[in-house]
Design a protein around this motif. Structure first.
Motif, mmCIF file in Angstrom:
data_model
loop_
_atom_site.group_PDB
_atom_site.id
_atom_site.type_symbol
_atom_site.label_atom_id
_atom_site.label_comp_id
_atom_site.label_asym_id
_atom_site.label_seq_id
_atom_site.Cartn_x
_atom_site.Cartn_y
_atom_site.Cartn_z
ATOM 1 N N SER A 154 30.236 27.659 -16.080
ATOM 2 C CA SER A 154 31.278 26.930 -16.803
ATOM 3 C C SER A 154 30.784 26.493 -18.178
ATOM 4 C CB SER A 154 31.764 25.728 -15.997
ATOM 5 O OG SER A 154 30.750 24.751 -15.868
ATOM 6 N N ILE A 155 29.533 26.027 -18.250
ATOM 7 C CA ILE A 155 28.969 25.653 -19.550
ATOM 8 C C ILE A 155 28.865 26.888 -20.450
ATOM 9 C CG2 ILE A 155 26.949 24.679 -20.721
ATOM 10 C CD1 ILE A 155 28.557 22.651 -19.063
ATOM 11 N N LEU A 156 28.406 28.000 -19.876
ATOM 12 C CA LEU A 156 28.295 29.243 -20.645
ATOM 13 C C LEU A 156 29.659 29.695 -21.154
ATOM 14 C CD1 LEU A 156 26.718 31.760 -21.625
ATOM 15 C CD2 LEU A 156 27.150 32.746 -19.356
ATOM 16 N N PHE A 157 30.675 29.665 -20.287
ATOM 17 C CA PHE A 157 32.007 30.118 -20.693
ATOM 18 C C PHE A 157 32.637 29.184 -21.717
ATOM 19 C CE2 PHE A 157 32.332 32.406 -16.391
ATOM 20 C CZ PHE A 157 31.753 33.530 -16.920
ATOM 21 N N MET A 158 32.350 27.880 -21.634
ATOM 22 C CA MET A 158 32.843 26.965 -22.671
ATOM 23 C C MET A 158 32.240 27.339 -24.030
ATOM 24 S SD MET A 158 33.013 23.168 -21.099
ATOM 25 C CE MET A 158 32.785 23.121 -19.340
ATOM 26 N N PHE A 159 30.935 27.608 -24.025
ATOM 27 C CA PHE A 159 30.274 28.024 -25.258
ATOM 28 C C PHE A 159 30.872 29.331 -25.774
ATOM 29 C CE2 PHE A 159 27.001 30.721 -27.196
ATOM 30 C CZ PHE A 159 26.693 29.958 -28.315
ATOM 31 N N GLU A 160 31.078 30.288 -24.884
ATOM 32 C CA GLU A 160 31.616 31.585 -25.296
ATOM 33 C C GLU A 160 33.027 31.447 -25.857
ATOM 34 O OE1 GLU A 160 29.892 34.109 -25.687
ATOM 35 O OE2 GLU A 160 28.310 34.146 -24.196
ATOM 36 N N GLY A 175 25.868 25.032 -8.256
ATOM 37 C CA GLY A 175 24.950 25.245 -9.377
ATOM 38 C C GLY A 175 25.318 26.457 -10.205
ATOM 39 N N ILE A 176 25.705 27.545 -9.525
ATOM 40 C CA ILE A 176 26.095 28.760 -10.239
ATOM 41 C C ILE A 176 27.322 28.493 -11.104
ATOM 42 C CG2 ILE A 176 27.026 31.099 -9.942
ATOM 43 C CD1 ILE A 176 25.276 31.296 -7.391
ATOM 44 N N LEU A 177 28.337 27.868 -10.517
ATOM 45 C CA LEU A 177 29.564 27.611 -11.269
ATOM 46 C C LEU A 177 29.351 26.608 -12.396
ATOM 47 C CD1 LEU A 177 32.237 27.549 -8.429
ATOM 48 C CD2 LEU A 177 31.882 29.304 -10.178
ATOM 49 N N PHE A 178 28.432 25.663 -12.212
ATOM 50 C CA PHE A 178 28.151 24.705 -13.276
ATOM 51 C C PHE A 178 27.585 25.413 -14.508
ATOM 52 C CE2 PHE A 178 25.342 21.777 -15.526
ATOM 53 C CZ PHE A 178 26.257 20.782 -15.858
ATOM 54 N N PHE A 194 20.358 33.525 -14.770
ATOM 55 C CA PHE A 194 19.865 32.154 -14.751
ATOM 56 C C PHE A 194 20.743 31.265 -13.867
ATOM 57 C CE2 PHE A 194 19.649 27.901 -16.730
ATOM 58 C CZ PHE A 194 18.284 27.662 -16.593
ATOM 59 N N ALA A 195 22.051 31.492 -13.861
ATOM 60 C CA ALA A 195 22.968 30.693 -13.049
ATOM 61 C C ALA A 195 22.647 30.820 -11.565
ATOM 62 C CB ALA A 195 24.411 31.108 -13.319
ATOM 63 N N VAL A 196 22.364 32.032 -11.114
ATOM 64 C CA VAL A 196 22.017 32.237 -9.709
ATOM 65 C C VAL A 196 20.698 31.540 -9.389
ATOM 66 C CG1 VAL A 196 21.515 33.967 -7.944
ATOM 67 C CG2 VAL A 196 23.295 34.396 -9.640
ATOM 68 N N ALA A 197 19.748 31.599 -10.307
ATOM 69 C CA ALA A 197 18.464 30.921 -10.105
ATOM 70 C C ALA A 197 18.659 29.414 -9.983
ATOM 71 C CB ALA A 197 17.498 31.248 -11.248
ATOM 72 N N ILE A 198 19.546 28.843 -10.778
ATOM 73 C CA ILE A 198 19.810 27.399 -10.703
ATOM 74 C C ILE A 198 20.439 27.039 -9.361
ATOM 75 C CG2 ILE A 198 21.265 25.549 -11.652
ATOM 76 C CD1 ILE A 198 18.806 26.040 -13.301
ATOM 77 N N GLY A 199 21.392 27.826 -8.911
ATOM 78 C CA GLY A 199 22.009 27.565 -7.607
ATOM 79 C C GLY A 199 20.994 27.605 -6.479
ATOM 80 N N LEU A 200 20.129 28.606 -6.492
ATOM 81 C CA LEU A 200 19.092 28.698 -5.458
ATOM 82 C C LEU A 200 18.065 27.583 -5.588
ATOM 83 C CD1 LEU A 200 18.490 32.552 -5.332
ATOM 84 C CD2 LEU A 200 19.680 31.135 -3.656
ATOM 85 N N PHE A 201 17.765 27.170 -6.829
ATOM 86 C CA PHE A 201 16.822 26.074 -7.023
ATOM 87 C C PHE A 201 17.375 24.771 -6.448
ATOM 88 C CE2 PHE A 201 15.129 22.543 -9.574
ATOM 89 C CZ PHE A 201 13.785 22.669 -9.230
ATOM 90 N N GLU A 202 18.658 24.533 -6.631
ATOM 91 C CA GLU A 202 19.256 23.338 -6.034
ATOM 92 C C GLU A 202 19.181 23.401 -4.515
ATOM 93 O OE1 GLU A 202 23.172 22.411 -7.384
ATOM 94 O OE2 GLU A 202 22.562 22.309 -9.476
#
Length: 166
Positions: free
Chosen positions: A73-79, A67-70, A96-104
């Motif tokens: 990766s989207i953020l870095f593509m945008f950047e 989840g974190i890397l997903f 937010f990325a860490v929160a998504i990983g923990l949420f999953e």
């Protein structure tokens, strides 16, 4: 296992072809746009590892880095597409990325209540900082008022009384 070898083989051949095309000058600056895709593929690998293993609760830890890397990766593509011109505004997405990983992990790993605490803290922090970056006023100047409201709610809010409280 043979399907895994074929998939990895196709992936390596594709990457090799792209780098070869860049080295002879047919593709200009391939690496600056491709490295976020590598993070995306690793993220997909973590997710596939979890779901192909039968989505067992014991394997749910794979979803945290996935989840974190997903999100990253989207953020870095945008950047990369915007030449990093919005990075001063998008930095809360790291939290937010860490929160998504923990949420999953919470969603697929047994839904333990204690895990929701860091998830909500990280989501809340990233939300506050994103809002602060979107508006010109400083949202953090309202922290004392928020603390007072939460404190008053804890003191005077409705509570359910049980026999242990009395």
């Amino acid at each position: 296992m043979k399907n895994g070898k074929v998939i990895y083989g196709i992936f390596l051949v594709g990457i090799g072809i792209l780098f070869s095309l860049q080295s002879i000058g047919l593709i200009d600056n391939f690496w600056s746009f491709s490295w976020p895709l590598l993070l995306l593929f690793v993220s997909i690998g973590f997710h596939l590892g979890f779901f192909l293993s039968g989505a067992k609760k014991q394997q749910a830890g794979l979803l945290v880095p996935g989840g974190i890397l997903f999100v990253l990766s989207i953020l870095f593509m945008f950047e990369e597409m915007t030449n990093w011109s919005f990075s001063e505004y998008t930095w809360p997405f790291y939290i937010f990325a860490v929160a998504i990983g923990l949420f999953e992990l919470w969603l697929f790993g047994g839904r333990e209540f204690g895990l929701l605490i860091p998830i909500f803290i990280l989501f809340g922090l990233s939300f506050v900082f994103i809002i602060q970056n979107l508006f010109t006023f400083n949202v953090l100047s309202f922290w004392p008022a928020i603390l007072i409201i939460v404190g008053l709610f804890l003191i005077f809010g409705r509570t359910s009384r049980t026999s242990k409280d009395i």
